[in-house]
Write an enzyme that holds these catalytic residues in place. Structure first.
Site, PDB file in Angstrom:
ATOM      1  N   THR A  27      19.328 -31.943 -97.089  1.00  0.00           N
ATOM      2  CA  THR A  27      18.778 -31.039 -96.710  1.00  0.00           C
ATOM      3  C   THR A  27      17.138 -31.789 -96.331  1.00  0.00           C
ATOM      4  O   THR A  27      17.185 -33.406 -96.878  1.00  0.00           O
ATOM      5  CB  THR A  27      18.550 -30.707 -98.819  1.00  0.00           C
ATOM      6  OG1 THR A  27      18.484 -32.215 -98.926  1.00  0.00           O
ATOM      7  CG2 THR A  27      20.138 -30.384 -98.538  1.00  0.00           C
ATOM      8  N   VAL A  86      20.583 -41.402-100.962  1.00  0.00           N
ATOM      9  CA  VAL A  86      19.067 -41.249-100.822  1.00  0.00           C
ATOM     10  C   VAL A  86      18.014 -40.889 -99.925  1.00  0.00           C
ATOM     11  O   VAL A  86      18.999 -41.601 -99.022  1.00  0.00           O
ATOM     12  CB  VAL A  86      18.864 -42.217-101.739  1.00  0.00           C
ATOM     13  CG1 VAL A  86      17.451 -41.893-102.193  1.00  0.00           C
ATOM     14  CG2 VAL A  86      19.051 -41.880-103.166  1.00  0.00           C
ATOM     15  N   LYS A  87      17.446 -40.292 -99.664  1.00  0.00           N
ATOM     16  CA  LYS A  87      17.281 -40.016 -97.871  1.00  0.00           C
ATOM     17  C   LYS A  87      15.551 -40.465 -98.335  1.00  0.00           C
ATOM     18  O   LYS A  87      14.716 -39.666 -99.542  1.00  0.00           O
ATOM     19  CB  LYS A  87      16.907 -38.416 -97.607  1.00  0.00           C
ATOM     20  CG  LYS A  87      16.534 -38.041 -96.166  1.00  0.00           C
ATOM     21  CD  LYS A  87      16.705 -36.568 -96.339  1.00  0.00           C
ATOM     22  CE  LYS A  87      17.071 -36.265 -94.909  1.00  0.00           C
ATOM     23  NZ  LYS A  87      16.769 -35.118 -94.619  1.00  0.00           N
ATOM     24  N   VAL A  88      14.972 -41.169 -97.370  1.00  0.00           N
ATOM     25  CA  VAL A  88      13.670 -41.522 -97.681  1.00  0.00           C
ATOM     26  C   VAL A  88      13.049 -41.649 -96.552  1.00  0.00           C
ATOM     27  O   VAL A  88      13.768 -41.859 -95.495  1.00  0.00           O
ATOM     28  CB  VAL A  88      14.157 -43.311 -98.480  1.00  0.00           C
ATOM     29  CG1 VAL A  88      12.735 -44.290 -98.504  1.00  0.00           C
ATOM     30  CG2 VAL A  88      15.449 -43.751 -99.214  1.00  0.00           C
TER      31      VAL A  88
END
Ligand code: E4P
Length: 220
Positions: A27, A86-88
């Site tokens: 997402t 965790v998208k960073v």
């Protein structure tokens, strides 16, 4: 090659999962907004709903742009469910945050990647996944699939463990081309995944088989 779906739409996630080919979900804030999800608690609740639908990694993106904020947000996201990744974003603070999350055993997806140089930095920081944006590179008249190929080659040469997750996929052909050059994962909208099913000769052949079967049944 693993298949992730690139959406926050629960019905579409369920549909892809029911096909039996779905390995995970990605997402981003724009996709969450598209579903009308806003407010901190609603966003967190929505990630949990997605995690309950799919038995695989679910990328949830931090909104903070500073290191401390990313760490606080990323820890809260990781606590939601064991499958959260965790998208960073690919920034200096993002790379530092990825290094920290990796040291804590928290999985990461480095996003907004547009060059091989950025890919090398993310791999050195220990990112679990790297998301080069194929479609957006094509949009500026460069070659998104060629970027995937270049990164896959570099990672293989040095034995980096980071998985190349081809993102910003727009068409079924993008998926096939990314498979050809060795992407470890593609994340695509349902339309592109479903597009892989289609071939006119399949439709013509099936119609012929059914017609012949019906004719044979009538003549008996
Ligand atoms: C990955 O999750 C990316 O955020 C996403 O694939 C971007 O796609 P877009 O370029 O179609 O917005």
């Amino acid at each position: 090659m693993k298949f992730f779906i690139d959406t926050a739409n629960l019905a579409q996630i369920q549909e892809a999962y029911d096909m039996g080919i779905l390995d995970g979900v990605t997402t981003n804030p724009s996709l969450m907004a598209k579903e009308g999800i806003s407010g901190e608690q609603n966003i967190l609740d929505h990630y949990v709903k997605i995690c309950k639908l799919v038995h695989g990694p679910v990328s949830a993106e931090v909104i903070s742009t500073d290191y401390e904020g990313m760490i606080k947000e990323g820890k809260a996201l990781a606590r939601l469910h064991e499958n959260i990744v965790v998208k960073v974003p690919m920034t200096k603070d993002g790379i530092k945050a990825i290094k920290y999350f990796t040291s804590q055993g928290i999985k990461t997806n480095c996003t907004l990647v547009f060059s091989a140089g950025q890919a090398i930095l993310a791999a050195k920081a220990g990112a679990t996944y790297l998301s080069p944006f194929v479609g957006r590179v094509d949009d500026i008249n460069w070659d998104g699939v060629q970027l995937i190929q270049q990164i896959v080659h570099i990672y293989a040469m040095y034995g980096y463990q980071t998985q190349v997750l081809a993102a910003s996929i727009r068409t079924p052909l993008h998926i096939v081309k990314c498979a050809e050059v060795g992407a470890h994962v593609v994340t695509a909208p349902l339309s592109a995944i479903a597009g892989l099913l289609k071939h006119p000769l399949t439709d013509i052949g099936l119609a012929q088989f059914l017609a012949d079967h019906a004719k044979a049944a009538q003549s008996n």
